[in-house]
Design a protein around this motif. Sequence first.
Motif, PDB file in Angstrom:
ATOM      1  N   ALA A 368       0.852  -1.196   0.000  1.00 18.15           N
ATOM      2  CA  ALA A 368       0.000   0.000   0.000  1.00 18.15           C
ATOM      3  C   ALA A 368       0.884   1.240   0.000  1.00 18.15           C
ATOM      4  O   ALA A 368       1.684   1.427   0.912  1.00 18.15           O
ATOM      5  CB  ALA A 368      -0.913   0.006   1.221  1.00 18.15           C
ATOM      6  N   VAL A 369       0.741   2.066  -1.037  1.00 17.01           N
ATOM      7  CA  VAL A 369       1.435   3.350  -1.120  1.00 17.01           C
ATOM      8  C   VAL A 369       0.369   4.420  -0.896  1.00 17.01           C
ATOM      9  O   VAL A 369      -0.443   4.696  -1.785  1.00 17.01           O
ATOM     10  CB  VAL A 369       2.132   3.527  -2.481  1.00 17.01           C
ATOM     11  CG1 VAL A 369       2.865   4.866  -2.529  1.00 17.01           C
ATOM     12  CG2 VAL A 369       3.104   2.380  -2.738  1.00 17.01           C
ATOM     13  N   LEU A 370       0.369   4.995   0.298  1.00 17.81           N
ATOM     14  CA  LEU A 370      -0.733   5.865   0.720  1.00 17.81           C
ATOM     15  C   LEU A 370      -0.244   7.277   1.001  1.00 17.81           C
ATOM     16  O   LEU A 370       0.741   7.475   1.721  1.00 17.81           O
ATOM     17  CB  LEU A 370      -1.395   5.287   1.978  1.00 17.81           C
ATOM     18  CG  LEU A 370      -1.851   3.818   1.888  1.00 17.81           C
ATOM     19  CD1 LEU A 370      -2.461   3.372   3.214  1.00 17.81           C
ATOM     20  CD2 LEU A 370      -2.831   3.619   0.744  1.00 17.81           C
ATOM     21  N   ALA A 401       4.142   5.363   3.292  1.00 17.44           N
ATOM     22  CA  ALA A 401       3.334   6.540   3.616  1.00 17.44           C
ATOM     23  C   ALA A 401       4.047   7.780   3.091  1.00 17.44           C
ATOM     24  O   ALA A 401       5.255   7.942   3.301  1.00 17.44           O
ATOM     25  CB  ALA A 401       3.128   6.636   5.119  1.00 17.44           C
ATOM     26  N   ILE A 402       3.294   8.655   2.422  1.00 16.02           N
ATOM     27  CA  ILE A 402       3.892   9.828   1.780  1.00 16.02           C
ATOM     28  C   ILE A 402       3.082  11.069   2.126  1.00 16.02           C
ATOM     29  O   ILE A 402       1.865  11.105   1.914  1.00 16.02           O
ATOM     30  CB  ILE A 402       3.931   9.655   0.245  1.00 16.02           C
ATOM     31  CG1 ILE A 402       4.756   8.416  -0.132  1.00 16.02           C
ATOM     32  CG2 ILE A 402       4.495  10.901  -0.425  1.00 16.02           C
ATOM     33  CD1 ILE A 402       4.683   8.058  -1.592  1.00 16.02           C
ATOM     34  N   PHE A 422       7.620   2.312   5.326  1.00 15.21           N
ATOM     35  CA  PHE A 422       8.511   3.415   4.970  1.00 15.21           C
ATOM     36  C   PHE A 422       7.727   4.710   5.041  1.00 15.21           C
ATOM     37  O   PHE A 422       6.538   4.738   4.719  1.00 15.21           O
ATOM     38  CB  PHE A 422       9.072   3.246   3.556  1.00 15.21           C
ATOM     39  CG  PHE A 422       9.890   1.997   3.353  1.00 15.21           C
ATOM     40  CD1 PHE A 422      11.269   2.020   3.517  1.00 15.21           C
ATOM     41  CD2 PHE A 422       9.279   0.800   2.998  1.00 15.21           C
ATOM     42  CE1 PHE A 422      12.023   0.882   3.322  1.00 15.21           C
ATOM     43  CE2 PHE A 422      10.027  -0.345   2.803  1.00 15.21           C
ATOM     44  CZ  PHE A 422      11.406  -0.305   2.968  1.00 15.21           C
ATOM     45  N   TYR A 423       8.405   5.781   5.430  1.00 19.26           N
ATOM     46  CA  TYR A 423       7.763   7.090   5.425  1.00 19.26           C
ATOM     47  C   TYR A 423       8.623   8.066   4.632  1.00 19.26           C
ATOM     48  O   TYR A 423       9.844   8.160   4.838  1.00 19.26           O
ATOM     49  CB  TYR A 423       7.564   7.634   6.839  1.00 19.26           C
ATOM     50  CG  TYR A 423       7.178   9.093   6.831  1.00 19.26           C
ATOM     51  CD1 TYR A 423       5.949   9.500   6.300  1.00 19.26           C
ATOM     52  CD2 TYR A 423       8.055  10.076   7.294  1.00 19.26           C
ATOM     53  CE1 TYR A 423       5.604  10.841   6.245  1.00 19.26           C
ATOM     54  CE2 TYR A 423       7.712  11.420   7.249  1.00 19.26           C
ATOM     55  CZ  TYR A 423       6.489  11.799   6.716  1.00 19.26           C
ATOM     56  OH  TYR A 423       6.149  13.126   6.652  1.00 19.26           O
ATOM     57  N   PHE A 424       7.979   8.804   3.719  1.00 20.09           N
ATOM     58  CA  PHE A 424       8.637   9.855   2.946  1.00 20.09           C
ATOM     59  C   PHE A 424       7.762  11.092   3.007  1.00 20.09           C
ATOM     60  O   PHE A 424       6.553  11.016   2.772  1.00 20.09           O
ATOM     61  CB  PHE A 424       8.817   9.436   1.481  1.00 20.09           C
ATOM     62  CG  PHE A 424       9.625   8.179   1.303  1.00 20.09           C
ATOM     63  CD1 PHE A 424      11.008   8.224   1.264  1.00 20.09           C
ATOM     64  CD2 PHE A 424       8.994   6.948   1.186  1.00 20.09           C
ATOM     65  CE1 PHE A 424      11.752   7.064   1.094  1.00 20.09           C
ATOM     66  CE2 PHE A 424       9.718   5.784   1.027  1.00 20.09           C
ATOM     67  CZ  PHE A 424      11.113   5.837   0.983  1.00 20.09           C
ATOM     68  N   GLU A 429      10.964  11.764  -2.948  1.00 16.01           N
ATOM     69  CA  GLU A 429      11.892  10.970  -2.146  1.00 16.01           C
ATOM     70  C   GLU A 429      11.600   9.480  -2.310  1.00 16.01           C
ATOM     71  O   GLU A 429      12.522   8.663  -2.416  1.00 16.01           O
ATOM     72  CB  GLU A 429      11.782  11.365  -0.673  1.00 16.01           C
ATOM     73  CG  GLU A 429      12.197  12.802  -0.391  1.00 16.01           C
ATOM     74  CD  GLU A 429      11.867  13.213   1.034  1.00 16.01           C
ATOM     75  OE1 GLU A 429      11.380  12.356   1.798  1.00 16.01           O
ATOM     76  OE2 GLU A 429      12.088  14.380   1.384  1.00 16.01           O
ATOM     77  N   PHE A 430      10.309   9.144  -2.347  1.00 14.83           N
ATOM     78  CA  PHE A 430       9.950   7.739  -2.573  1.00 14.83           C
ATOM     79  C   PHE A 430      10.405   7.276  -3.949  1.00 14.83           C
ATOM     80  O   PHE A 430      10.945   6.168  -4.101  1.00 14.83           O
ATOM     81  CB  PHE A 430       8.447   7.548  -2.425  1.00 14.83           C
ATOM     82  CG  PHE A 430       7.940   6.231  -2.971  1.00 14.83           C
ATOM     83  CD1 PHE A 430       8.334   5.031  -2.400  1.00 14.83           C
ATOM     84  CD2 PHE A 430       7.099   6.193  -4.080  1.00 14.83           C
ATOM     85  CE1 PHE A 430       7.887   3.815  -2.911  1.00 14.83           C
ATOM     86  CE2 PHE A 430       6.657   4.996  -4.602  1.00 14.83           C
ATOM     87  CZ  PHE A 430       7.052   3.797  -4.009  1.00 14.83           C
ATOM     88  N   LEU A 431      10.206   8.115  -4.952  1.00 13.46           N
ATOM     89  CA  LEU A 431      10.568   7.721  -6.308  1.00 13.46           C
ATOM     90  C   LEU A 431      12.065   7.438  -6.428  1.00 13.46           C
ATOM     91  O   LEU A 431      12.485   6.571  -7.204  1.00 13.46           O
ATOM     92  CB  LEU A 431      10.142   8.808  -7.301  1.00 13.46           C
ATOM     93  CG  LEU A 431       8.635   9.016  -7.447  1.00 13.46           C
ATOM     94  CD1 LEU A 431       8.332  10.189  -8.362  1.00 13.46           C
ATOM     95  CD2 LEU A 431       7.954   7.753  -7.977  1.00 13.46           C
TER      96      LEU A 431
END
Length: 466
Positions: A368-370, A401-402, A422-424, A429-431
């Motif tokens: 899950a990319v939320l 989590a973004i 993970f948190y960005f 930053e995630f990319l």
Amino acid sequence: MKKLTVNQIKEGTGGRLLNGNAFDTAENICTDSRIAQAGDVFFALIGELHDAHQYLPQVLESGCRCVVISDENAWKQAAEQSGEAGNVSAILVEDTTRALQELAAFYLGLLNLKKIAVTGSTGKTSTRDLTAYVCREKYKTQKNTGNLNNHIGVPLTILSFEEDTQVGVLEMGMDKQGEIDLLARIVKPDIGIITNIGLAHIENLGSQEGIFQAKMELTGYFDETNVLIAARDEEFLNRERIQGPYRLVLAGTDGKSDFIISHIEDFGADGIQFCLEHLGEMHRFRLPIPGRHNAFNAALAVAAGLELGITMEEAARGLAKAQLTDKRLTVRGKNGIKIIDDTYNASPDSMRAAIDVLMKTRGIRNIAVLGDMFELGETSLTQHELIGRYAAQQGVQLLVAIGRDAEQIARGAEKEGLEKSFYFERKEEFLEHMDSIIERGDVILVKGSRGMEMEKIVKKIMEQQE
């Protein structure tokens, strides 16, 4: 759009003809100077950032021969500059946005069609789409395209309806009190649908009670000939809370509903199957779109169809053809990676529903990319944490989590024992780290509020799989 004379446009807008021929005709409404052309009526709208009157010279050069304006001096200058004054009809109004709305109401009065209005905290676009699929089995049906659901989008949608349209399905969005009332005044719907009362826009409306009152503005122009269809809940959408001269039809999973939903089978990305009981008869429906929650949206669509004389069998055929508007639980796949693109918007309810779809979709890992959920006011941090907890409880194997408040999603997941999160703060930053996180065989849900532009993540994932 049915052809309108300049005189009809003047009458519909309540304007005054400054120049031109009252018997000329137009067949399209345009608010974008870049695409204006011959046969259009150009409305020079004034927004927070732009005043379209400054583009009148380009509009006249494009061949557009009818304009609705509120700045007479701007019109005179544009006409003089272009040398086209003698060939252009100019209608002066006090407010061009209000004139567009008034013309939409006037135009509806020229058509012979049934009007269905759809609103709710979540699911309104899906319900709009499903209702249109049901109605198309028997009637020529038109609806909003994309997200044209506000004080400008709804009038533009109405003014795009063809003369022989039999059913118009109109989604109505809002984030403040009075906005649904404005749209209901324009449309005067025959049938209203409320999908639910959630937390979306609670920052502006103060409480769920405030959200409920804002959604109920849909019924402000109802009488005994109208029908309100709603997904039943215990607190707001029930016979105890909803009172009015109109008829109330409820859909839900208990015996207090007119349409009883049962036996929901969830096939993940392949869609759902459910049963719907009405007046003692049971019917089975298959939807080729994912999400258990869409059984409720589909039940509302079926109920609306039956009000128009559509049979259960016809409704089932329509729903079997359904495809939802892009970026709403759209499943994309490439090179062993499957993406559930639900990037259009986000609220706590829709986040949970999307996580449910993720967990029903087969893959080696469920990710899950939320992103942030906006407009939750003082409840925001709590609601983000609850989403993280829910993701962990449902068995999400990896969570990203973004955003600013999304840090609480990661913390909530960790509190529930999720080891891989993970948190960005920013999606960029995630990319940068995405290649080390995503693997072949993953099923990835991508979701966040509109302003987060989470679709850029979907695009990047798809590009890297080419």
